[in-house]
Each structure stands twice: as structure tokens, then as C-alpha cells.
Design a protein around this motif. Structure first.
Motif, PDB file in Angstrom:
ATOM      1  N   ASN A   9      28.296  44.764  40.606  1.00 53.60           N
ATOM      2  CA  ASN A   9      28.916  43.717  40.820  1.00 53.60           C
ATOM      3  C   ASN A   9      30.222  43.462  40.207  1.00 53.60           C
ATOM      4  N   VAL A  10      31.100  42.756  40.726  1.00 54.23           N
ATOM      5  CA  VAL A  10      32.485  42.586  39.754  1.00 54.23           C
ATOM      6  C   VAL A  10      32.108  41.677  38.406  1.00 54.23           C
ATOM      7  N   SER A  11      32.409  42.094  37.595  1.00 57.22           N
ATOM      8  CA  SER A  11      31.984  41.303  36.194  1.00 57.22           C
ATOM      9  C   SER A  11      33.349  40.955  35.305  1.00 57.22           C
ATOM     10  N   PRO A  17      49.098  40.569  39.646  1.00 56.11           N
ATOM     11  CA  PRO A  17      49.903  41.368  40.640  1.00 56.11           C
ATOM     12  C   PRO A  17      50.362  42.684  40.286  1.00 56.11           C
ATOM     13  N   ALA A  18      50.650  43.537  41.262  1.00 59.29           N
ATOM     14  CA  ALA A  18      51.084  44.609  41.105  1.00 59.29           C
ATOM     15  C   ALA A  18      52.316  44.696  39.976  1.00 59.29           C
ATOM     16  N   GLY A  19      52.298  45.558  39.108  1.00 56.74           N
ATOM     17  CA  GLY A  19      53.476  45.573  38.150  1.00 56.74           C
ATOM     18  C   GLY A  19      53.607  44.715  36.958  1.00 56.74           C
ATOM     19  N   TYR A  20      52.487  43.916  37.081  1.00 62.33           N
ATOM     20  CA  TYR A  20      52.465  42.779  36.182  1.00 62.33           C
ATOM     21  C   TYR A  20      51.950  43.310  34.592  1.00 62.33           C
ATOM     22  N   CYS A  21      52.445  43.157  33.782  1.00 61.59           N
ATOM     23  CA  CYS A  21      51.754  43.573  32.548  1.00 61.59           C
ATOM     24  C   CYS A  21      51.770  42.061  31.587  1.00 61.59           C
ATOM     25  N   GLY A  22      50.829  42.097  30.555  1.00 64.84           N
ATOM     26  CA  GLY A  22      50.602  41.029  29.799  1.00 64.84           C
ATOM     27  C   GLY A  22      49.498  40.252  30.005  1.00 64.84           C
ATOM     28  N   GLN A  23      49.326  39.244  29.358  1.00 62.30           N
ATOM     29  CA  GLN A  23      48.107  38.295  29.438  1.00 62.30           C
ATOM     30  C   GLN A  23      48.236  37.407  30.839  1.00 62.30           C
ATOM     31  N   PRO A  24      46.874  37.264  31.392  1.00 59.67           N
ATOM     32  CA  PRO A  24      46.886  36.590  32.806  1.00 59.67           C
ATOM     33  C   PRO A  24      47.471  35.230  32.275  1.00 59.67           C
ATOM     34  N   LYS A  25      48.140  34.734  33.453  1.00 55.33           N
ATOM     35  CA  LYS A  25      48.795  33.427  33.549  1.00 55.33           C
ATOM     36  C   LYS A  25      47.853  32.468  34.499  1.00 55.33           C
ATOM     37  N   LYS A  26      48.047  31.285  34.277  1.00 57.69           N
ATOM     38  CA  LYS A  26      47.390  30.482  35.191  1.00 57.69           C
ATOM     39  C   LYS A  26      47.582  30.586  36.660  1.00 57.69           C
ATOM     40  N   GLY A  27      46.657  31.013  37.591  1.00 57.18           N
ATOM     41  CA  GLY A  27      46.715  31.377  39.092  1.00 57.18           C
ATOM     42  C   GLY A  27      46.470  32.946  39.242  1.00 57.18           C
ATOM     43  N   HIS A  28      46.225  33.486  37.984  1.00 58.26           N
ATOM     44  CA  HIS A  28      45.835  35.031  38.028  1.00 58.26           C
ATOM     45  C   HIS A  28      44.504  34.819  37.888  1.00 58.26           C
ATOM     46  N   LEU A  29      43.884  34.780  39.210  1.00 56.67           N
ATOM     47  CA  LEU A  29      42.271  34.521  39.377  1.00 56.67           C
ATOM     48  C   LEU A  29      41.441  35.532  38.690  1.00 56.67           C
ATOM     49  N   ILE A  30      40.064  35.061  38.207  1.00 56.11           N
ATOM     50  CA  ILE A  30      39.408  35.459  37.710  1.00 56.11           C
ATOM     51  C   ILE A  30      38.013  35.475  38.413  1.00 56.11           C
ATOM     52  N   PHE A  31      37.685  36.909  38.811  1.00 55.47           N
ATOM     53  CA  PHE A  31      36.276  36.816  39.735  1.00 55.47           C
ATOM     54  C   PHE A  31      35.199  37.265  38.890  1.00 55.47           C
ATOM     55  N   ASP A  32      33.987  36.660  38.978  1.00 55.13           N
ATOM     56  CA  ASP A  32      32.677  37.050  38.481  1.00 55.13           C
ATOM     57  C   ASP A  32      31.472  36.908  39.319  1.00 55.13           C
ATOM     58  N   ARG A  65      24.869  41.768  55.443  1.00 54.11           N
ATOM     59  CA  ARG A  65      25.430  40.631  54.187  1.00 54.11           C
ATOM     60  C   ARG A  65      25.393  39.433  54.823  1.00 54.11           C
ATOM     61  N   VAL A  66      24.291  38.696  54.567  1.00 54.03           N
ATOM     62  CA  VAL A  66      24.043  37.439  55.037  1.00 54.03           C
ATOM     63  C   VAL A  66      24.094  36.264  54.010  1.00 54.03           C
ATOM     64  N   TRP A  67      24.815  36.642  52.713  1.00 50.94           N
ATOM     65  CA  TRP A  67      24.946  35.423  51.880  1.00 50.94           C
ATOM     66  C   TRP A  67      26.001  36.125  50.799  1.00 50.94           C
ATOM     67  N   PHE A  68      26.817  35.213  50.166  1.00 51.24           N
ATOM     68  CA  PHE A  68      27.873  35.794  49.140  1.00 51.24           C
ATOM     69  C   PHE A  68      27.642  34.479  47.812  1.00 51.24           C
ATOM     70  N   ASN A  69      27.692  35.285  46.708  1.00 54.38           N
ATOM     71  CA  ASN A  69      27.615  34.412  45.362  1.00 54.38           C
ATOM     72  C   ASN A  69      28.295  34.868  44.450  1.00 54.38           C
ATOM     73  N   PHE A  70      29.506  34.083  43.971  1.00 54.62           N
ATOM     74  CA  PHE A  70      30.235  34.591  42.741  1.00 54.62           C
ATOM     75  C   PHE A  70      31.067  33.474  42.223  1.00 54.62           C
ATOM     76  N   THR A  71      31.758  33.580  41.184  1.00 53.14           N
ATOM     77  CA  THR A  71      32.613  32.440  40.710  1.00 53.14           C
ATOM     78  C   THR A  71      34.027  32.990  40.674  1.00 53.14           C
ATOM     79  N   VAL A  72      34.834  31.996  40.572  1.00 55.91           N
ATOM     80  CA  VAL A  72      36.181  32.442  40.552  1.00 55.91           C
ATOM     81  C   VAL A  72      36.909  31.167  39.655  1.00 55.91           C
TER      82      VAL A  72
END
Length: 79
Positions: A9-11, A17-32, A65-72
Motif C-alpha cells: 500500500n502507498v503510505s 512535480p518532476a525536478g521539484y526540490c524542497g518542502q511540499p507546497k499546498k497542492g502537492h498531494l499526499i496519498f495514503d 479490483r471491485v473497490w478502492f480505499n485511500f485518502t488524499v
């Protein structure tokens, strides 16, 4: 490739974005999906508004694959 087996599972995976360095900004999605019944196996960033999500096969029948469950998290308004 699309034939590869997706096993874990993604954790708290932050998509940058490709080539981006540094802390994530608002809009850089976090999937779990690291929780009971989570089944998101991989996330590929396409554009700011498009992602390819790969769902793990069902436990008892790998053909389906009849269901999906994750957060963003970390979405920005109108994203």
C-alpha cells in the motif's frame, strides 16, 4: 509496465512535480492507503490536475479490483 505486480500500500506518499526540490507546497498531494482496507498500490503524477492511480488486486481474487480505499491530503482550492 502495466503488467507489474503491485504488492504494498502507498503510505503517506507525497507527489512532487518532476525536478521539484524542497518542502511540499499546498497542492502537492499526499496519498495514503496504509490502513485497514486501504488498497492504493502506486501513484504516478501526470499534471497538477491528473494522476494515474493503481489499485491493488482484491485479496481473495486477484483478477478483480471491485473497490478502492485511500485518502488524499494537501489539496488546494479548485484543484
Amino acid at each position: 509496465g502495466s503488467d507489474e505486480i503491485i504488492a504494498g500500500n502507498v503510505s503517506k506518499y507525497t507527489v512532487l512535480p518532476a525536478g521539484y526540490c524542497g518542502q511540499p507546497k499546498k497542492g502537492h498531494l499526499i496519498f495514503d492507503a496504509c490502513f485497514e482496507s486501504g488498497n492504493l498500490g502506486r501513484v504516478d503524477h501526470i499534471t497538477e490536475f491528473e494522476y494515474d492511480l493503481f489499485i491493488r488486486p482484491d485479496t481473495c481474487n486477484p483478477r478483480f479490483r471491485v473497490w478502492f480505499n485511500f485518502t488524499v491530503e494537501n489539496v488546494k482550492e479548485s484543484q
